[in-house]
Design an enzyme around this catalytic site. Structure first.
Site, PDB file in Angstrom:
ATOM      1  N   LYS A  14       0.026  34.637  17.570  1.00  0.00           N
ATOM      2  CA  LYS A  14      -1.068  34.360  18.599  1.00  0.00           C
ATOM      3  C   LYS A  14      -1.188  33.023  18.923  1.00  0.00           C
ATOM      4  O   LYS A  14      -1.186  32.232  18.033  1.00  0.00           O
ATOM      5  CB  LYS A  14      -2.428  34.791  18.013  1.00  0.00           C
ATOM      6  N   ALA A 104      -2.317  29.868   4.489  1.00  0.00           N
ATOM      7  CA  ALA A 104      -3.117  29.016   5.525  1.00  0.00           C
ATOM      8  C   ALA A 104      -4.033  29.865   6.315  1.00  0.00           C
ATOM      9  O   ALA A 104      -4.796  29.012   6.924  1.00  0.00           O
ATOM     10  CB  ALA A 104      -1.768  28.239   6.225  1.00  0.00           C
ATOM     11  N   ASP A 105      -3.700  30.856   7.002  1.00  0.00           N
ATOM     12  CA  ASP A 105      -4.679  31.501   7.716  1.00  0.00           C
ATOM     13  C   ASP A 105      -5.943  31.931   7.289  1.00  0.00           C
ATOM     14  O   ASP A 105      -6.959  31.780   7.789  1.00  0.00           O
ATOM     15  CB  ASP A 105      -3.837  33.046   8.277  1.00  0.00           C
TER      16      ASP A 105
HETATM   17  N1  ADP Z   1      -2.831  45.541  20.614  1.00  0.00           N
HETATM   18  C1  ADP Z   1      -2.264  45.396  19.312  1.00  0.00           C
HETATM   19  N2  ADP Z   1      -1.090  44.860  19.188  1.00  0.00           N
HETATM   20  C2  ADP Z   1      -0.634  44.512  17.958  1.00  0.00           C
HETATM   21  N3  ADP Z   1      -1.361  44.996  16.876  1.00  0.00           N
HETATM   22  C3  ADP Z   1      -2.477  45.686  16.943  1.00  0.00           C
HETATM   23  C4  ADP Z   1      -3.251  45.992  18.265  1.00  0.00           C
HETATM   24  N4  ADP Z   1      -4.305  46.347  18.071  1.00  0.00           N
HETATM   25  C5  ADP Z   1      -4.329  46.592  16.758  1.00  0.00           C
HETATM   26  N5  ADP Z   1      -3.466  46.143  15.997  1.00  0.00           N
HETATM   27  C6  ADP Z   1      -3.228  46.033  14.422  1.00  0.00           C
HETATM   28  O1  ADP Z   1      -3.371  44.695  14.145  1.00  0.00           O
HETATM   29  C7  ADP Z   1      -2.103  44.195  13.021  1.00  0.00           C
HETATM   30  C8  ADP Z   1      -1.729  43.072  13.428  1.00  0.00           C
HETATM   31  O2  ADP Z   1      -3.085  42.046  13.613  1.00  0.00           O
HETATM   32  P1  ADP Z   1      -2.741  40.684  13.451  1.00  0.00           P
HETATM   33  O3  ADP Z   1      -4.066  40.020  13.380  1.00  0.00           O
HETATM   34  O4  ADP Z   1      -1.861  39.899  14.618  1.00  0.00           O
HETATM   35  O5  ADP Z   1      -1.899  40.427  12.126  1.00  0.00           O
HETATM   36  P2  ADP Z   1      -0.940  39.319  11.535  1.00  0.00           P
HETATM   37  O6  ADP Z   1      -1.803  38.062  11.666  1.00  0.00           O
HETATM   38  O7  ADP Z   1      -0.855  39.708  10.104  1.00  0.00           O
HETATM   39  O8  ADP Z   1       0.265  39.238  12.356  1.00  0.00           O
HETATM   40  C9  ADP Z   1      -1.359  45.242  13.418  1.00  0.00           C
HETATM   41  O9  ADP Z   1      -0.764  45.671  11.964  1.00  0.00           O
HETATM   42  C10 ADP Z   1      -2.122  46.471  14.047  1.00  0.00           C
HETATM   43  O10 ADP Z   1      -2.216  47.692  13.122  1.00  0.00           O
HETATM   44  C1  PAZ Z   2      -2.616  37.497   2.463  1.00  0.00           C
HETATM   45  C2  PAZ Z   2      -1.722  37.112   3.758  1.00  0.00           C
HETATM   46  C3  PAZ Z   2      -0.303  37.830   3.250  1.00  0.00           C
HETATM   47  C4  PAZ Z   2      -2.379  37.501   5.001  1.00  0.00           C
HETATM   48  O1  PAZ Z   2      -1.221  37.732   5.912  1.00  0.00           O
HETATM   49  P1  PAZ Z   2      -1.503  38.159   7.296  1.00  0.00           P
HETATM   50  O2  PAZ Z   2      -1.999  39.464   7.121  1.00  0.00           O
HETATM   51  O3  PAZ Z   2      -2.440  37.497   8.124  1.00  0.00           O
HETATM   52  O4  PAZ Z   2      -0.254  38.385   7.948  1.00  0.00           O
HETATM   53  C5  PAZ Z   2      -1.590  35.666   3.640  1.00  0.00           C
HETATM   54  O5  PAZ Z   2      -2.776  34.873   3.889  1.00  0.00           O
HETATM   55  C6  PAZ Z   2      -0.607  35.004   2.586  1.00  0.00           C
HETATM   56  O6  PAZ Z   2       0.552  34.963   2.450  1.00  0.00           O
HETATM   57  N1  PAZ Z   2      -1.317  34.447   1.444  1.00  0.00           N
HETATM   58  C7  PAZ Z   2      -0.696  33.694   0.559  1.00  0.00           C
HETATM   59  C8  PAZ Z   2      -1.072  33.975  -0.698  1.00  0.00           C
HETATM   60  C9  PAZ Z   2      -2.801  33.896  -0.844  1.00  0.00           C
HETATM   61  O7  PAZ Z   2      -3.554  33.580  -0.117  1.00  0.00           O
HETATM   62  O8  PAZ Z   2      -3.348  33.914  -2.287  1.00  0.00           O
HETATM   63  K     K Z   3      -3.462  36.613  10.072  1.00  0.00           K
END
Ligand code: ADP
Ligand code: PAZ
Ligand code: K
Length: 255
Positions: A14, A104-105
């Protein structure tokens, strides 16, 4: 003083371009790309953007993905910078056993959440819920100390784990029901309530620990899907990670 904020999760990247690196700055452009398509950013979505003056990102998708994004950033004359969780940053202190091992997120979202709470009035405990590929539920006390948090599988991972680990669970998506009476509804409801149950449990831990009701902020791509089933007052803040990146960048510039 345009500023590019980037959040690379395990499913999607994003990004948002801000007019300046300050909380509350105007968003000039934003987008999201599945990790399979990030090698096209420079020739597609980013091609006609006004060149950002600075950038800050957070990445949990691994080194290789980070490097692929840095190649795309070569479009501009920028130094790529990525947040590494530290013991203290922008008013939040990190209670993890090994602060740098926190995602980090999660760290950046906590800093964004603390910024929201402090902008509104008296300091309060806050529960930071991120519903993406995985789900995280992180507890911060009224002093800005991250106490700890939960990691659980997101909805998609739960369903895929059940599909691959059983003989009889390959069914279409169902509805969330209080008393599911078919396999599809049982799976969809089970996944949703696993997430909301974890949120409610952590909310109780934090309320008991602090003697005060926490603020609950929910973010992540699937936040809107789970939000209707969270039986607690809460707020969906889609921009929580970007807000955290703006907080960090503005604090660093002020130092
Ligand atoms: N429009 C969309 N596009 C992509 N993922 C979506 C959408 N709406 C809901 N999702 C859900 O959100 C998740 C991805 O969210 P996101 O916060 O981008 O995840 P990450 O940070 O782990 O990449 C997907 O697993 C999916 O289930
Ligand atoms: C827990 C997570 C996998 C979440 O990842 P996401 O769903 O945002 O893709 C990510 O924050 C991560 O890899 N954390 C490292 C381990 C920890 O936070 O303890
Ligand atoms: K995330």
């Amino acid at each position: 003083m345009t500023f590019l904020a980037i959040d690379i999760g395990n499913t999607r990247l994003k990004w948002a371009l801000y007019a300046s690196p300050q909380p509350g700055a105007a968003v000039l452009a934003h987008g999201a790309a599945f990790l399979e398509t990030i090698d096209e950013l420079a020739e597609k979505e980013w091609k006609h953007l006004a060149p950002p003056r600075s950038m800050l990102g957070c990445v949990v998708a691994g080194e290789a993905v980070r490097r692929r994004v840095e190649e795309q950033l070569e479009l501009w004359d920028l130094t790529p910078r990525w947040v590494v969780p530290s013991p203290h940053e922008a008013g939040v202190s990190n209670g993890y056993d090994h602060p740098a091992r926190l995602g980090a997120d999660r760290w950046v979202a906590q800093i964004g959440a603390r910024g929201h709470v402090m902008a509104r009035g008296p300091a309060k405990p806050v529960l930071v819920v991120m519903i993406g590929t995985a789900v995280t539920v992180d507890a911060i006390d009224a002093n800005g100390k991250f106490l700890g948090g939960l990691i659980l599988p997101g909805h998609g991972i739960m369903l895929r784990a059940l599909e691959s680990g059983t003989a009889g669970l390959r069914v279409p998506t169902g509805e969330v029901r209080r008393f599911p009476a078919n396999t599809s509804d049982a799976l969809t409801s089970g996944g949703t309530y696993a997430i909301t149950g974890a949120i409610e449990r952590m909310h109780r831990h934090l309320a008991e620990h602090c003697g005060e009701t926490p603020v609950v902020l929910v973010t992540g791509g699937a936040g809107w899907k789970v939000s209707p089933y969270i039986d607690l007052p809460h707020e969906l803040v889609d921009s929580l990670i970007f807000d955290g990146l703006l907080q960090i960048q503005s604090h660093r510039l002020a130092l």
